[in-house]
Structure formats: C-alpha cells, structure tokens
Design an enzyme around this catalytic site. Sequence first.
Site, mmCIF file in Angstrom:
data_model
loop_
_atom_site.group_PDB
_atom_site.id
_atom_site.type_symbol
_atom_site.label_atom_id
_atom_site.label_comp_id
_atom_site.label_asym_id
_atom_site.label_seq_id
_atom_site.Cartn_x
_atom_site.Cartn_y
_atom_site.Cartn_z
ATOM 1 N N CYS A 85 5.793 17.773 -18.284
ATOM 2 C CA CYS A 85 5.253 18.854 -19.099
ATOM 3 C C CYS A 85 6.379 19.839 -19.380
ATOM 4 O O CYS A 85 6.858 20.520 -18.468
ATOM 5 C CB CYS A 85 4.096 19.550 -18.386
ATOM 6 S SG CYS A 85 3.388 20.917 -19.312
ATOM 7 N N ASN A 87 6.506 22.726 -21.176
ATOM 8 C CA ASN A 87 6.158 24.124 -20.918
ATOM 9 C C ASN A 87 5.940 24.347 -19.425
ATOM 10 O O ASN A 87 6.318 25.385 -18.881
ATOM 11 C CB ASN A 87 4.896 24.514 -21.687
ATOM 12 C CG ASN A 87 5.129 24.619 -23.178
ATOM 13 O OD1 ASN A 87 6.181 25.029 -23.633
ATOM 14 N ND2 ASN A 87 4.130 24.232 -23.960
ATOM 15 N N ASN A 157 6.536 11.223 -21.118
ATOM 16 C CA ASN A 157 5.124 10.874 -21.273
ATOM 17 C C ASN A 157 4.902 10.442 -22.721
ATOM 18 O O ASN A 157 5.731 10.693 -23.597
ATOM 19 C CB ASN A 157 4.214 12.048 -20.867
ATOM 20 C CG ASN A 157 4.484 13.314 -21.658
ATOM 21 O OD1 ASN A 157 5.416 13.388 -22.439
ATOM 22 N ND2 ASN A 157 3.671 14.335 -21.453
ATOM 23 N N GLU A 207 -3.992 17.244 -26.210
ATOM 24 C CA GLU A 207 -3.338 16.724 -25.020
ATOM 25 C C GLU A 207 -4.256 15.789 -24.237
ATOM 26 O O GLU A 207 -5.427 16.111 -23.988
ATOM 27 C CB GLU A 207 -2.883 17.861 -24.102
ATOM 28 C CG GLU A 207 -1.671 18.603 -24.595
ATOM 29 C CD GLU A 207 -0.968 19.336 -23.478
ATOM 30 O OE1 GLU A 207 -0.511 18.673 -22.522
ATOM 31 O OE2 GLU A 207 -0.879 20.570 -23.555
ATOM 32 N N ARG A 208 -3.699 14.676 -23.839
ATOM 33 C CA ARG A 208 -4.386 13.724 -22.973
ATOM 34 C C ARG A 208 -4.842 14.439 -21.701
ATOM 35 O O ARG A 208 -4.064 15.068 -21.019
ATOM 36 C CB ARG A 208 -3.404 12.603 -22.637
ATOM 37 C CG ARG A 208 -3.852 11.579 -21.641
ATOM 38 C CD ARG A 208 -2.721 10.618 -21.308
ATOM 39 N NE ARG A 208 -1.564 11.301 -20.728
ATOM 40 C CZ ARG A 208 -0.534 10.672 -20.170
ATOM 41 N NH1 ARG A 208 -0.497 9.359 -20.137
ATOM 42 N NH2 ARG A 208 0.465 11.361 -19.671
ATOM 43 N N CYS A 216 2.431 22.518 -26.385
ATOM 44 C CA CYS A 216 2.774 21.374 -25.535
ATOM 45 C C CYS A 216 4.276 21.165 -25.663
ATOM 46 O O CYS A 216 4.769 20.831 -26.744
ATOM 47 C CB CYS A 216 2.012 20.126 -25.972
ATOM 48 S SG CYS A 216 2.539 18.610 -25.141
#
Length: 278
Positions: A85, A87, A157, A207-208, A216
């Site tokens: 991630c 952020n 990801n 987002e998943r 994101c």
Amino acid sequence: MRFAKGHGTENDFVIIPDPEGALDLRPAQVAALCDRRAGIGGDGVLRVVRTAALGEALTGPAASSQACEWFMDYRNADGSVAEMCGNGVRVFARYLLDRGLAEGPEIPVGTRAGARRVTVEDDGDLTVDMGRPELRGESAADLADGTVRGRRVFVGNPHLACRVDRDPDDVDLTAAPRLNEADFPEGANVEVFAVAAPGTLRMRVYERGAGETRSCGTGIVAVAAAATPPGEGATWRVRVPGGECVVFLDADGARLRGPAVIVAEGETTLLESAAAPA
C-alpha cells in the site's frame, strides 16, 4: 490496546502498534476497527511489528524485508491480507518518525511486496521507492455502468488501470468491478483515469477488499505507468478525490511522493470485543 489514526491523501488507516508480534490479528478484528459507524473507521489496518518477530513467516518477496527493523503488516478493511500500500507505507513511516521509532531522512520499511525505502523530504512530504511497475497486457472490468478496458499493472499488488474518455467523476464505482478471474485470480484494484492537463492525471479507484477509497498509492503509480509510453520516463501529478501525489518514473523504477499525517491516537477495546476466530 493502543491505536493511532492516519491518512495519506485521505486514504486512511488504523495503526496498531505490536512491536513484539504478540497480536494474532483476525479478519473480524480488522473489520471491526475499520467500521466507520461502530469502529474507528479506515480503509485498512497497519500493524507495526518488528521484522525480527516474524522470523520464518517472511517468504517470497517479503523475505527481502529481513534487513528492515520494522514491517508493515497491512490488512484491507474486510480483513483480507494485502501485499503493498503506497499511501500506507508513507503513513507507517510517519508514525515511526513521530514516535521516535525511526530517524530520517531514509527509513527502510518491510512489506509483503519486499523492502521499501521511504525518504523524508524537506517540506515534510514522504517519497517511497515503489520498485519497478510491471505491465502485463490488457484486460477488462464490468462496472455498474458498463465495461472498461485497461492495462494490467503489478505494483507489488495487482491493478487494472483503465483510461476513460469521460470525466472519471462520471464513472459509477458503487459496485465491485467484475474481473476476468484468469487475469486476476486474487482480485485487483481497478482505477479509472483521464489526462487532465499535460503531465497531470485524474483518477478514482475501487480497492480490492475496501471499496472505493479517496486515494490509493499503488493505484496512483499504476495509472502513471499505464499512461507512460513503453520505454520512456515521465513525471506525473496524479489528482485523486483526497488530494494529489507525484509519481517519478525512470529506468530505476517508480517513486511516489505525497503527504502523510497522524491525526489521532488513543485506546480501543474493539480488538477484545471482536476476538472470536473468524
């Protein structure tokens, strides 16, 4: 249990300090923490744990995190585990700095996608070395108001970055995108973006495991990579509903620069009340 709350361009996280790795964080607990009505509220949870406490649990890309003192155990709002991630890494580094757990100007952070270097800029922004985005061909997603096509981009990801010929604000992201399972066996984040001006992109993201979010970090890098001609470098300002970040793309990979702040801290009983196995 102590907690903190932080955000990067309004992509917000509940931060749980667990330096010795004593906490068995369950999906139900994560979901309870992230609940915006009955919990603290967030797009995900950042567990702050010493890498040494995880031992042999770090395999694959995460194994390169062994050289980092701290590991970001990131969970989506629904409790599912996520690899990376952008952020979140900045918020994680800000927490370490504010609590005196790390010193700048460079902070190595372990993630499931591998070690990431965070640099503290003179103006307080944080820049994350995001590695090299991997472009993996095209795919499509069925949204609530139609089908969009885009580039498959791996940034630690999976993403589907879709350039649209309309204002991203007009795209309906109220329902989870339906993806080609063969292309995305573990699901993916889906971005819709458009060029707003030379060197500037506008983006929204589903987002998943979290739904539509205000920003994101890995998605910002994904759309910048998708918008850049193959083999070229570029600098993009990417505007999201929660603010703006800058992506630098060159032969060494991608770097993501933007703000990160800690806005609250306190005590919570939610981990105890949601402690039953999922």
